[in-house]
Design an enzyme around this catalytic site. Structure first.
Site, PDB file in Angstrom:
ATOM      1  N   LYS A  44      41.205  28.214  28.532  1.00  0.00           N
ATOM      2  CA  LYS A  44      40.208  29.257  28.275  1.00  0.00           C
ATOM      3  C   LYS A  44      39.229  28.822  27.190  1.00  0.00           C
ATOM      4  O   LYS A  44      39.614  28.588  26.046  1.00  0.00           O
ATOM      5  CB  LYS A  44      40.882  30.548  27.799  1.00  0.00           C
ATOM      6  CG  LYS A  44      39.863  31.694  27.703  1.00  0.00           C
ATOM      7  CD  LYS A  44      40.360  32.870  26.892  1.00  0.00           C
ATOM      8  CE  LYS A  44      39.983  32.807  25.450  1.00  0.00           C
ATOM      9  NZ  LYS A  44      38.544  32.910  25.167  1.00  0.00           N
ATOM     10  N   GLY A  67      41.589  26.870  16.855  1.00  0.00           N
ATOM     11  CA  GLY A  67      40.807  28.024  16.422  1.00  0.00           C
ATOM     12  C   GLY A  67      41.150  28.386  14.994  1.00  0.00           C
ATOM     13  O   GLY A  67      41.570  27.526  14.210  1.00  0.00           O
ATOM     14  N   SER A  68      41.003  29.654  14.675  1.00  0.00           N
ATOM     15  CA  SER A  68      41.167  30.081  13.289  1.00  0.00           C
ATOM     16  C   SER A  68      42.634  30.151  12.893  1.00  0.00           C
ATOM     17  O   SER A  68      43.519  30.336  13.735  1.00  0.00           O
ATOM     18  CB  SER A  68      40.519  31.447  13.106  1.00  0.00           C
ATOM     19  OG  SER A  68      41.158  32.374  13.957  1.00  0.00           O
ATOM     20  N   ALA A 114      43.962  32.562  11.270  1.00  0.00           N
ATOM     21  CA  ALA A 114      44.453  33.928  11.490  1.00  0.00           C
ATOM     22  C   ALA A 114      45.024  34.070  12.904  1.00  0.00           C
ATOM     23  O   ALA A 114      46.143  34.564  13.090  1.00  0.00           O
ATOM     24  CB  ALA A 114      43.320  34.928  11.273  1.00  0.00           C
ATOM     25  N   GLU A 146      45.765  23.667  16.076  1.00  0.00           N
ATOM     26  CA  GLU A 146      44.716  22.964  15.313  1.00  0.00           C
ATOM     27  C   GLU A 146      43.868  24.055  14.685  1.00  0.00           C
ATOM     28  O   GLU A 146      43.102  24.714  15.386  1.00  0.00           O
ATOM     29  CB  GLU A 146      43.846  22.117  16.244  1.00  0.00           C
ATOM     30  CG  GLU A 146      44.584  21.031  17.003  1.00  0.00           C
ATOM     31  CD  GLU A 146      44.820  19.786  16.173  1.00  0.00           C
ATOM     32  OE1 GLU A 146      44.452  19.754  14.983  1.00  0.00           O
ATOM     33  OE2 GLU A 146      45.394  18.837  16.731  1.00  0.00           O
ATOM     34  N   CYS A 169      35.687  22.241  11.884  1.00  0.00           N
ATOM     35  CA  CYS A 169      36.958  22.572  11.217  1.00  0.00           C
ATOM     36  C   CYS A 169      37.217  21.645  10.043  1.00  0.00           C
ATOM     37  O   CYS A 169      37.764  22.057   9.032  1.00  0.00           O
ATOM     38  CB  CYS A 169      38.096  22.499  12.217  1.00  0.00           C
ATOM     39  SG  CYS A 169      38.098  20.975  13.152  1.00  0.00           S
ATOM     40  N   GLU A 206      37.495  29.285   4.139  1.00  0.00           N
ATOM     41  CA  GLU A 206      36.647  28.576   5.098  1.00  0.00           C
ATOM     42  C   GLU A 206      35.446  29.457   5.459  1.00  0.00           C
ATOM     43  O   GLU A 206      35.613  30.609   5.854  1.00  0.00           O
ATOM     44  CB  GLU A 206      37.457  28.278   6.359  1.00  0.00           C
ATOM     45  CG  GLU A 206      36.683  27.470   7.375  1.00  0.00           C
ATOM     46  CD  GLU A 206      37.475  27.216   8.653  1.00  0.00           C
ATOM     47  OE1 GLU A 206      38.102  28.163   9.157  1.00  0.00           O
ATOM     48  OE2 GLU A 206      37.446  26.074   9.137  1.00  0.00           O
TER      49      GLU A 206
HETATM   50  P1  NAP Z   1      39.219  32.034  16.911  1.00  0.00           P
HETATM   51  O1  NAP Z   1      38.605  33.354  16.713  1.00  0.00           O
HETATM   52  O2  NAP Z   1      40.599  31.823  16.433  1.00  0.00           O
HETATM   53  O3  NAP Z   1      39.119  31.731  18.473  1.00  0.00           O
HETATM   54  C1  NAP Z   1      39.572  30.538  19.059  1.00  0.00           C
HETATM   55  C2  NAP Z   1      39.920  30.809  20.502  1.00  0.00           C
HETATM   56  O4  NAP Z   1      41.008  31.721  20.557  1.00  0.00           O
HETATM   57  C3  NAP Z   1      38.800  31.459  21.294  1.00  0.00           C
HETATM   58  O5  NAP Z   1      38.862  31.009  22.629  1.00  0.00           O
HETATM   59  C4  NAP Z   1      39.159  32.928  21.196  1.00  0.00           C
HETATM   60  O6  NAP Z   1      38.610  33.680  22.234  1.00  0.00           O
HETATM   61  C5  NAP Z   1      40.673  32.858  21.321  1.00  0.00           C
HETATM   62  N1  NAP Z   1      41.387  33.998  20.763  1.00  0.00           N
HETATM   63  C6  NAP Z   1      40.945  34.961  19.908  1.00  0.00           C
HETATM   64  N2  NAP Z   1      41.929  35.841  19.635  1.00  0.00           N
HETATM   65  C7  NAP Z   1      43.025  35.424  20.336  1.00  0.00           C
HETATM   66  C8  NAP Z   1      44.359  35.909  20.472  1.00  0.00           C
HETATM   67  N3  NAP Z   1      44.783  37.000  19.827  1.00  0.00           N
HETATM   68  N4  NAP Z   1      45.222  35.213  21.245  1.00  0.00           N
HETATM   69  C9  NAP Z   1      44.855  34.100  21.892  1.00  0.00           C
HETATM   70  N5  NAP Z   1      43.582  33.610  21.827  1.00  0.00           N
HETATM   71  C10 NAP Z   1      42.686  34.251  21.044  1.00  0.00           C
HETATM   72  O7  NAP Z   1      38.394  30.879  16.245  1.00  0.00           O
HETATM   73  P2  NAP Z   1      36.849  30.603  16.408  1.00  0.00           P
HETATM   74  O8  NAP Z   1      36.150  31.512  15.474  1.00  0.00           O
HETATM   75  O9  NAP Z   1      36.467  30.602  17.838  1.00  0.00           O
HETATM   76  O10 NAP Z   1      36.759  29.099  15.924  1.00  0.00           O
HETATM   77  C11 NAP Z   1      36.588  28.765  14.615  1.00  0.00           C
HETATM   78  C12 NAP Z   1      37.890  28.322  13.978  1.00  0.00           C
HETATM   79  O11 NAP Z   1      38.470  27.236  14.696  1.00  0.00           O
HETATM   80  C13 NAP Z   1      37.688  27.814  12.584  1.00  0.00           C
HETATM   81  O12 NAP Z   1      38.666  28.344  11.720  1.00  0.00           O
HETATM   82  C14 NAP Z   1      37.865  26.317  12.715  1.00  0.00           C
HETATM   83  O13 NAP Z   1      38.252  25.672  11.557  1.00  0.00           O
HETATM   84  C15 NAP Z   1      38.869  26.215  13.800  1.00  0.00           C
HETATM   85  N6  NAP Z   1      38.807  24.911  14.466  1.00  0.00           N
HETATM   86  C16 NAP Z   1      39.812  24.016  14.246  1.00  0.00           C
HETATM   87  C17 NAP Z   1      39.767  22.758  14.821  1.00  0.00           C
HETATM   88  C18 NAP Z   1      40.869  21.768  14.576  1.00  0.00           C
HETATM   89  O14 NAP Z   1      40.955  20.805  15.312  1.00  0.00           O
HETATM   90  N7  NAP Z   1      41.703  21.951  13.581  1.00  0.00           N
HETATM   91  C19 NAP Z   1      38.700  22.408  15.654  1.00  0.00           C
HETATM   92  C20 NAP Z   1      37.682  23.342  15.863  1.00  0.00           C
HETATM   93  C21 NAP Z   1      37.760  24.600  15.262  1.00  0.00           C
HETATM   94  P3  NAP Z   1      37.121  34.311  22.096  1.00  0.00           P
HETATM   95  O15 NAP Z   1      36.246  33.330  21.458  1.00  0.00           O
HETATM   96  O16 NAP Z   1      36.739  34.513  23.485  1.00  0.00           O
HETATM   97  O17 NAP Z   1      37.297  35.540  21.283  1.00  0.00           O
END
Ligand code: NAP
Ligand code: MG
Length: 486
Positions: free
Chosen positions: A191, A243-244, A246, A265, A299, A396
């Site tokens: 997804k 993702g995040s 949280a 990650e 990230c 962050e």
């Molecule tokens: P996010 O809100 O955690 O979302 C990431 C993904 O998870 C999206 O596809 C999101 O869907 C989905 N999601 C949201 N709530 C969920 C839930 N309860 N259960 C399962 N999936 C869920 O993060 P983001 O704001 O998109 O991305 C930014 C974050 O990603 C930053 O904190 C960044 O540091 C981190 N990141 C880490 C890496 C790494 O390799 N360590 C790489 C890139 C980014 P929707 O978008 O459709 O809501």
């Protein structure tokens, strides 16, 4: 074409050079890619994806709900037996084909990535898309060599992998997840993020065209709720999430007590450290790249800068000068250094942190740039006069905002750099090899760059410690989260 003045630097002008969108095929409406074909969502619901540079709608995208997730998981489960039993060399051939098809359509991918997500075309064209193709090439090579990756052990695929990715590197993150899962014989339900689904859907078309058996890859779109449905589905064997922190914590709780394997990650607040013996101009360029690359939606962004006191004034002045030459604007313009902030929501988050930084007594510097009227934008920003307890030093921001501190001794900077809940990456700028080796031992970070920053390669593992997650993607290490041993 008229010459435009660089809005920041008085001394020079540039020609706008927008990438053409001719021959870029974007459909008005996208369905779900399940079992090798595009199908309508059960409840016929769709959401919009917009261009963050002008807030205009680009396309409608299917919203996958419970029944759709179920269908996708079933398709992946049905495909697993055949795919995992396929001659590994044959699996590799399909993955090579996907890599080549990405290369063939690289321009199309780059333009769509910049339209849907706001990143500068130079970055999509020169970094995201080629790296995504490389990732498939690299893991295609492993498909029939797993016995060398894991000598004297028989590696078996886990089964159906649920993969959830963020919006900052949409195609590249899809590649990071799909390539090793497929090479090791797993089938997948992936997804993409809600704001950037289009390159994953373009990838779905390529995957269909590659002739890979139906159901091996399923790509479904939706919001966080769709992600949660994947996480909680009882017939999934592995969750790989980027993702995040949280949401990562929520996922870890959700799979606790189930047999699901998990890789996370997550976020970061990476330190970039400049010593007085560094090549200063090179370091300043490295700092710019570390924090302003992809609008700081990275990230591992070098979002905390530590400068050794004796060179602090020089570095800060050079940084400000260099920042003033950065061009913020149209993501499709080849001159652009900083594109659009990915969404209104993310822009609000960044603006809120900037307010907090000011209210907590930080000294702000922003370049004096005219931002476009429509769309979501943030001028390159740095903060001085900060201490460890400032919120913008600890949390962050995920935007083009740099928090600067100074230090006197190497042990002081190690202490400060490690004083965060995160542990994703770090950068060290010095001419002394011994200092680099010392710091690689002392810094608690998954990746440490020396005299460079944000360098990625398919052969090199990436991942974090502490609240930045666990498990590795890339390199030989990236195979391990997708296998079990007899
Ligand atoms: P996010 O809100 O955690 O979302 C990431 C993904 O998870 C999206 O596809 C999101 O869907 C989905 N999601 C949201 N709530 C969920 C839930 N309860 N259960 C399962 N999936 C869920 O993060 P983001 O704001 O998109 O991305 C930014 C974050 O990603 C930053 O904190 C960044 O540091 C981190 N990141 C880490 C890496 C790494 O390799 N360590 C790489 C890139 C980014 P929707 O978008 O459709 O809501
Ligand atoms: Mg979008």
């Amino acid at each position: 074409m008229t010459k435009r003045k660089n809005p920041f630097a008085a001394s020079w002008t540039y020609e706008p050079a927008p990438e053409s969108t001719d021959h870029i095929q974007i459909k008005k409406k996208y369905d779900l890619f399940i079992n090798g074909e595009f199908i309508k969502p059960q409840n016929n619901k769709y959401f919009e994806t917009v261009n963050p540079a002008n807030d205009e709608k680009i396309a409608e995208v299917a919203l996958a709900e419970s029944e759709d997730v179920n269908k996708a998981v079933k398709a992946a489960r049905n495909a697993f037996k055949g795919w995992s039993a396929l001659e590994p060399k044959e699996r590799g051939k399909y993955i090579y084909r996907i890599a080549r098809l990405i290369q063939e359509r690289a321009r199309e991918f780059a333009v769509i990535e910049s339209l849907d997500g706001g990143k500068p075309i130079r970055e999509s064209r020169d970094i995201d898309i080629p790296l995504a193709a490389n990732h498939f090439f690299y893991y295609a090579g492993w498909a029939d060599k797993l016995e060398y990756a894991f000598p004297n052990r028989k590696a078996k695929p886990l089964g159906v992998a649920g993969q959830i990715i963020p919006w900052n590197f949409p195609l590249l993150m899809a590649a990071w997840k799909l390539a090793p899962a497929l090479a090791t014989g797993n089938t997948v339900v992936l997804k993409p993020a809600e704001t950037t689904p289009l390159t994953a859907l373009k990838l779905a078309e390529i995957i269909r065209d590659s002739g890979i058996p139906k159901g091996v890859v399923n790509i479904i779109t939706g919001a966080g709720k769709t992600g949660a449905e994947i996480v909680n589905h009882p017939d999934i064997d592995k969750i790989s999430f980027t993702g995040s922190t949280a949401v990562g914590k929520y996922i870890q709780k959700a799979v606790a007590g189930t047999p699901k394997k998990i890789t996370l990650e997550l976020g970061g607040k990476s330190a970039n450290i400049i010593f007085e013996d560094a090549a200063i101009d090179q370091a300043v360029n490295g700092v710019i790249d570390a924090i302003f690359f992809n609008q700081g939606h990275v990230c591992c962004a070098g979002s905390r800068l530590f400068i050794q006191e004796s060179v602090a004034d020089t570095v800060i002045q050079k940084l400000k000068d260099r920042m003033s030459t950065l061009i913020v604007g149209d993501p499709l313009d080849k001159n652009t250094d900083i594109g659009a902030i990915n969404s209104k929501r993310q822009l609000k988050t960044i603006e809120n942190y900037i307010k907090i930084g000011i209210n907590e007594g930080g000294e702000i510097y922003q370049t004096d740039c005219k931002l476009p009227k429509k769309g979501n934008w943030c001028a390159p920003t740095l903060f001085l006069n900060l201490s460890q307890s400032h919120k913008i030093v600890q949390e962050e921001i995920f935007g083009p905002v740099l928090a600067i501190q100074t230090f006197r001794t190497i042990d002081e900077v190690v202490e400060k750099a490690n004083n965060t809940p995160y542990g994703l990456a770090a950068g060290v700028w010095t001419q002394k090899g011994a200092k680099i080796f010392y710091l690689t031992q002392k810094l608690k970070a998954g990746v440490i760059w020396a005299n460079t920053f944000n360098k990625f390669d398919a052969t090199s593992p990436f991942g974090g410690y502490k609240e930045s997650g666990f498990g590795r993607e890339g390199g030989l290490h990236g195979l391990k989260p997708y296998v079990k041993f007899e």
